[in-house]
Motif scaffolding. Sequence first.
Motif, short mmCIF file in Angstrom:
data_model
loop_
_atom_site.label_atom_id
_atom_site.label_comp_id
_atom_site.label_asym_id
_atom_site.label_seq_id
_atom_site.Cartn_x
_atom_site.Cartn_y
_atom_site.Cartn_z
N TRP A 434 -53.06 0.32 75.71
CA TRP A 434 -53.55 1.64 76.09
C TRP A 434 -54.94 1.62 76.70
O TRP A 434 -55.21 2.38 77.64
N SER A 435 -55.85 0.80 76.18
CA SER A 435 -57.22 0.82 76.71
C SER A 435 -57.23 0.40 78.18
O SER A 435 -57.92 1.01 79.01
N GLU A 436 -56.44 -0.61 78.53
CA GLU A 436 -56.36 -1.06 79.92
C GLU A 436 -55.74 0.01 80.81
O GLU A 436 -56.20 0.24 81.94
N LEU A 437 -54.72 0.67 80.30
CA LEU A 437 -54.05 1.71 81.08
C LEU A 437 -54.94 2.95 81.24
O LEU A 437 -55.01 3.55 82.32
N ARG A 438 -55.62 3.32 80.15
CA ARG A 438 -56.52 4.49 80.24
C ARG A 438 -57.69 4.21 81.18
O ARG A 438 -58.20 5.12 81.84
N PHE A 439 -58.14 2.97 81.23
CA PHE A 439 -59.19 2.61 82.17
C PHE A 439 -58.74 2.91 83.60
O PHE A 439 -59.51 3.47 84.40
N GLN A 440 -57.50 2.55 83.93
CA GLN A 440 -56.99 2.81 85.28
C GLN A 440 -56.85 4.31 85.54
O GLN A 440 -57.10 4.77 86.66
N ILE A 441 -56.47 5.08 84.52
CA ILE A 441 -56.40 6.54 84.68
C ILE A 441 -57.80 7.09 84.95
O ILE A 441 -57.98 8.00 85.77
N GLY A 442 -58.81 6.52 84.28
CA GLY A 442 -60.19 6.92 84.55
C GLY A 442 -60.61 6.60 85.97
O GLY A 442 -61.31 7.39 86.62
N VAL A 444 -58.63 6.46 88.57
CA VAL A 444 -57.96 7.45 89.42
C VAL A 444 -58.75 8.76 89.42
O VAL A 444 -59.00 9.37 90.48
N SER A 445 -59.16 9.24 88.24
CA SER A 445 -59.93 10.48 88.14
C SER A 445 -61.24 10.37 88.90
O SER A 445 -61.67 11.32 89.57
N PHE A 446 -61.88 9.20 88.82
CA PHE A 446 -63.15 9.00 89.52
C PHE A 446 -62.96 9.11 91.03
O PHE A 446 -63.73 9.81 91.71
N TYR A 447 -61.95 8.44 91.57
CA TYR A 447 -61.73 8.48 93.02
C TYR A 447 -61.26 9.85 93.49
O TYR A 447 -61.49 10.23 94.64
N ARG A 448 -60.61 10.60 92.60
CA ARG A 448 -60.17 11.93 92.97
C ARG A 448 -61.32 12.93 92.98
O ARG A 448 -61.22 14.01 93.55
N GLY A 449 -62.43 12.58 92.33
CA GLY A 449 -63.57 13.48 92.26
C GLY A 449 -63.65 14.26 90.98
O GLY A 449 -64.53 15.12 90.81
N ASP A 450 -62.75 13.97 90.03
CA ASP A 450 -62.77 14.64 88.73
C ASP A 450 -63.74 13.87 87.82
O ASP A 450 -63.34 13.10 86.95
N LEU A 451 -65.03 14.11 88.02
CA LEU A 451 -66.04 13.33 87.31
C LEU A 451 -66.04 13.63 85.82
O LEU A 451 -66.30 12.73 85.00
N ALA A 454 -63.10 11.72 84.28
CA ALA A 454 -63.37 10.28 84.29
C ALA A 454 -64.44 9.93 83.25
O ALA A 454 -64.32 8.91 82.53
N GLU A 455 -65.48 10.76 83.16
CA GLU A 455 -66.56 10.50 82.20
C GLU A 455 -66.03 10.51 80.76
O GLU A 455 -66.43 9.66 79.94
N GLU A 456 -65.15 11.44 80.47
CA GLU A 456 -64.59 11.51 79.12
C GLU A 456 -63.83 10.24 78.77
O GLU A 456 -63.99 9.68 77.68
N ILE A 457 -63.02 9.75 79.70
CA ILE A 457 -62.23 8.53 79.44
C ILE A 457 -63.14 7.31 79.31
O ILE A 457 -63.02 6.51 78.37
#
Length: 527
Positions: A434-442, A444-451, A454-457
């Motif tokens: 999960w930690s590796e997968l959640r990192f990738q979700i973070g 994605v959020s960073f590149y989308r502009g959802d700071l 991304a910061e929460e993750i």
Amino acid sequence: MSVWEFLSGDVPGGAALLIGVLLGIWITGWLIYRMSPLLKLRRFLLAAGILSLMWISIYGYYWRKYPPKEEKNRIVIIPRLSDSFFSENNLSLYTAAQWFYWTLSEKVNLEKWLVSDPDWVLKIAIWDSLALPGYLEKVYRFYRADLAAEIHLSSAGKIVIQLKEKRTGGKQRHWSISPLYREILRVVDDVMGEVPNLRNNANRRFGIPWTAPERCWLNWAKLRLLRLRGKGNRPDQLKLQSHDCSDFAPLFLELAIAHLDSARILFHLGGYYQDHLAQAKAYLDAVPDSIFPHVRFRLLGEWAILFQNFSLAELYLKKSFHIWPDDDRLYIDLARLHPSRYTDLGFPGEASLYKQALRVNPGSPEARIAYADFLHAAQYYSKAEKVLLSLLRLFPGNYDVRFAYGRKLIQHRKLDAAENYFRKMVEEFSPEYWSELRFQIGVVSFYRGDLEGAEEIFTELARSGEAPNAYLYLAEIAEKKGARSQAITYLRRRIRLGLGPNDPYVREAAKKLRNLIREQNGGVKRP
């Protein structure tokens, strides 16, 4: 083998290059003929014909040097394991499957037959489904099997090896027990007669220590199954489980593999990998040359590559190749060398090695990921995606290939698809991923502009200590928000968590830190 594959051989570009150049010659000549009054029809035909013959001769020279690899008849060995992979039945079935594989490989004509390692199917298949005929048909088709040996337990608790062959009736293909391949059936009958008494038989090619205690074989089987499931790969865990068989050579090879895997990861991360290399070499030196020599030489080749002694790596890998060429990992290791070190084996470049690895083992996750990375670097994006998806469509449970495909989605900025993909993986895979997968979700959020998302993750991952690179993204987010002091703090934390002197992310963090401090001081360097 199709006509296209035959014409392509192992020549870079293959038949597409041959036909493309021929078309280019004739189309260019035709345009010149139509536009220039100086070129008569006879001269056009003569010039184009001569150039075509010259090109065909050049292509033919390389085709003879790198001809198409001969397709062998394939025997697929499938132990019907359950998902309770620590059970005594599973360990016994797996050990019997390996013994059958080694003994059959010793007796068949390896120029005509390719015997697949049971690990190949177990690495990508759903174990509980191996007893289902429909699922097995899918496995046979994917591996292009001509014969299949299914190993299972009878109602009386005895190990049964059932041989099936591919038969075609009309447009349908089915599998049944039928003695068409009389040569191989005779060999299999001999092997099956030896299976209950394998410890009394010598094995010249593999040098298997049959006289070792049964608990060592079962312990070895447990470690192999753990590695197939992606668990228990830490060398200290393996060592704790193998202390009661301290002189059992196959266990030494498993420990060497674990240390080499750790060294490879740390090498790419810039960490201290030398201790793992030394441990791997010590275990390999403890294995006699006569026991699994092809595996030992391949692992020594991997050790030499990490040690950056490429001449020694070439020597070891070629020894492994001449003993046992039907090893997919061997070609992945050879691809890490300069082409001049393996062209004498009949491979003109890196791509041909990956193709051969997949020819040997179509389900190799390592080969598919490495080949996809190679194609992506060469900007063949659709081909890279196809290499990964052709496995995932049939066997979606392989974590490494799925993770690699998700990363490709991020690289192509298909962010919505990437987020849905990784969230689905979180639902399907166990918490250790999960930690590796959640990192990738973070990411994605960073590149989308959802700071905020991304910061929460990244904050959660940074606090857990499982993802030190989360501090790099936290620093970027803080800088975007204007919190320069907070960004500096995050970068300093990442530097303190450095894996070693060559950690590239530490260098990146240090460079960024210097720039932020300079900006904070008004662009003036401190004395």
